[in-house]
Design a protein around this motif. Structure first.
Motif, mmCIF file in Angstrom:
data_model
loop_
_atom_site.group_PDB
_atom_site.id
_atom_site.type_symbol
_atom_site.label_atom_id
_atom_site.label_comp_id
_atom_site.label_asym_id
_atom_site.label_seq_id
_atom_site.Cartn_x
_atom_site.Cartn_y
_atom_site.Cartn_z
ATOM 1 N N TYR A 67 0.789 -1.202 -0.057
ATOM 2 C CA TYR A 67 0.030 -0.142 -0.221
ATOM 3 C C TYR A 67 0.932 1.176 -0.098
ATOM 4 O O TYR A 67 0.599 2.206 -0.759
ATOM 5 N N ALA A 68 1.887 1.085 0.808
ATOM 6 C CA ALA A 68 2.788 2.334 0.902
ATOM 7 C C ALA A 68 3.646 2.440 -0.474
ATOM 8 O O ALA A 68 3.922 3.651 -0.863
ATOM 9 N N PHE A 69 3.820 1.499 -1.187
ATOM 10 C CA PHE A 69 4.409 1.474 -2.436
ATOM 11 C C PHE A 69 3.439 2.433 -3.553
ATOM 12 O O PHE A 69 3.873 3.114 -4.315
ATOM 13 N N PHE A 70 2.162 1.794 -3.613
ATOM 14 C CA PHE A 70 1.352 2.630 -4.260
ATOM 15 C C PHE A 70 1.110 4.246 -4.051
ATOM 16 O O PHE A 70 1.083 4.917 -4.841
ATOM 17 N N GLY A 71 1.073 4.255 -2.746
ATOM 18 C CA GLY A 71 1.021 5.783 -2.301
ATOM 19 C C GLY A 71 2.151 6.640 -2.613
ATOM 20 O O GLY A 71 1.928 7.812 -3.085
ATOM 21 N N TRP A 72 3.522 5.766 -2.736
ATOM 22 C CA TRP A 72 4.552 6.686 -2.932
ATOM 23 C C TRP A 72 4.631 6.952 -4.586
ATOM 24 O O TRP A 72 4.942 7.818 -4.980
ATOM 25 N N LEU A 73 3.955 5.987 -5.408
ATOM 26 C CA LEU A 73 4.087 6.256 -6.818
ATOM 27 C C LEU A 73 3.079 7.194 -7.142
ATOM 28 O O LEU A 73 3.193 7.945 -7.768
#
Length: 515
Positions: free
Chosen positions: A478-484
């Motif tokens: 989820y953090a990965f998608f938020g970062w992207l």
């Protein structure tokens, strides 16, 4: 109309500002923890190879890019490669924004520990909001502090300091770093003297310089050294490009890059002397990451000093605060300058905009809600968010930006003209080998590091499912998608927003004149 750009008053002012940006919280503890983890003095080998193979060359490119265009990174890349370069530049700015938002939150925690160093930090206490077992005094104080609202006030204070320091651009930054950077070196020397004069303190230094070459076959040692090099030298953040844009035409990028890099790495090495001598006296291993070293391990060692505990605790956290401010200021300035160059905003309006958005992000990372009372992970919501976003923005974002820079400058613009421009003022000239390094060797090295990281992610389950343990770790996903969304989405938005006409003419005209 955009405001007059200004510039550095002296060469030493630029060197101190750039080295102050490079020297930050991680420098004081990073080298010690990694040297302990990766075979003591053996860690020098991959570290120095990363420095000379990648660190200094990439810094030369960034300094040359800033000087030839007289613009911040997104606008400099726009003037050389158009929209595709600008998009990469804004990705860099937004990725760096995440890093500096949680970096300032950590600085706010440093302020809290600095306040505690006057007495409360060194008193035995009980963790009130957590159900874990006995903790050291520093851990007790730290977790009680971050689970309360006070750190939000400290974060606001740090942001106000940053805003004041960048108020007049290079002029006000230079005035501050001329005091702060020498002060950092002085305080570190005091800590080294204290460590070496403690009983058996010299044994810690012997351990630091006793290499265990068996660890050299571990790929994580090399990946760690090359990944850290971008952060420790403030590369891939737009900082060096922004600072170099204030330089005059006749500046030696080769000499500047080498001086800044060696000053930064020298500070890390002497910090290793201080940390190893201070901790090994009390049989405390310099283990763990930067945050645990800053807030738990080193304070635990200071607590055991025979005399002057409060003084050396105050000195240590003052050192961290000063070093952290010289780094955070550079990140804030890089973002402000990007807005000024793109939209023609006044410095005052840019500072207000960056202050509001940055403060909101830093407060998010400082949220004191307890979500992990057993301290199996990070304890509070804010600390957990830092861990998630640091994983992507730091471990991957900086390397991706570096790879994009190398591809854009090596292949999509006339690198021969850029090298010629850099050579005009350089005593040592760049040649064909440098071009080969930029075009082939460094991109392959960074790509290999990224691939190794992705393989580890799959094994560890950071992308969701851990195949070895059978556990789901989807929060990192989820953090990965938020970062992207934040970095790429923000990059696309800012790339295609209307460019200030006067700024565009100045950028294009400046580039044509210099190249």
């Amino acid at each position: 109309m955009p405001e007059t750009r200004g510039g550095w008053g002296t060469k030493i002012g630029f060197i101190l500002a750039a080295s102050g940006s490079a020297i930050g919280l991680g420098n004081i503890v990073f080298f010690s923890s990694n040297a302990y983890k990766f075979g003591g003095g053996a860690f020098y080998i991959p570290y120095l190879i990363a420095l000379f193979l990648m660190g200094i060359p990439v810094m030369i490119l960034e300094l040359g890019l800033g000087r030839v265009t007289q613009r911040s990174l997104p606008n400099a890349l726009f003037s050389l490669t158009g929209r595709r370069g600008e998009l990469a530049g804004w990705f860099c700015v937004f990725n760096a924004a995440i890093i500096f938002m949680y970096y300032i939150t950590i600085l706010g925690w440093v302020v809290g520990m600095w306040v505690g160093s006057f007495g409360e930090l060194w008193n035995t206490g009980v963790v009130e909001k957590f159900t874990t077992g006995p903790l050291s005094n520093s851990m007790t104080y730290f977790f009680n502090m971050i689970s309360e609202a006070n750190p939000i006030f400290y974060v606001i204070l740090v942001w106000l300091f940053n805003a004041l320091i960048v108020m007049k651009g290079a002029k006000s930054i230079e005035a501050v770093v001329k005091i702060f950077v020498p002060l950092m070196w002085l305080m570190m020397i005091v800590l080294i003297i204290r460590g070496l004069t403690l009983p058996n303190g010299i044994q810690g230094v012997f351990y630091l310089f006793t290499p265990d070459f068996s660890v050299m076959s571990d790929p994580s040692v090399w990946r760690g050294a090359f990944s850290q090099m971008f952060f420790t030298l403030s590369l891939g953040m737009g900082v060096m490009v922004a600072y170099a844009s204030y330089l005059p035409k006749k500046s030696d990028d080769m000499q500047n890059a080498t001086t800044i890099s060696l000053m930064n790495c020298s500070f890390e090495f002497i910090a290793g002397l201080a940390i190893f001598s201070l901790l090994f006296t009390f049989a405390i291993a310099p283990r763990g990451g930067s945050i645990s070293m800053i807030f738990f391990v080193v304070p635990e060692g200071i607590t055991r000093f025979p005399v002057m505990v409060k003084f050396f605790g105050f000195l240590f956290f003052t050192l961290l605060l000063v070093a952290g401010l010289t780094s955070s200021v550079s990140g804030v300035e890089g973002t402000i300058l990007s807005l000024i160059d793109k939209f023609g905003l006044s410095r005052r309006r840019s500072i207000i905009l960056v202050f509001i958005i940055g403060l909101a992000g830093s407060i998010l990372f400082a949220l004191p809600r307890v979500i992990d009372p057993n301290l199996e992970f990070d304890g509070t919501l804010g600390f957990t968010l830092i861990d998630f976003f640091d994983h992507w923005a730091f471990s991957y974002g900086l390397l991706i930006v570096g790879l994009l820079e190398l591809i854009l400058l090596g292949w999509l613009c006339d690198i021969d003209k850029l090298i010629t421009f850099i050579n005009e003022a350089a005593r040592i000239k760049l040649g064909t080998r440098f071009k080969v390094l930029v075009r082939y060797i460094l991109p392959l090295v960074i790509l290999l590091i990224l691939i190794m990281g992705v393989v580890d992610e799959v094994k560890d389950g950071m992308f969701g499912w851990n195949y070895e343990t059978g556990n789901f770790r989807g929060l990192y996903l989820y953090a990965f998608f938020g970062w992207l969304i934040f970095t790429i989405g923000g990059g696309i938005l800012f790339t295609f927003l209307r460019r200030h006409q006067e700024t565009e003419k100045a950028s294009t005209g400046s580039q044509e004149e210099k190249t």
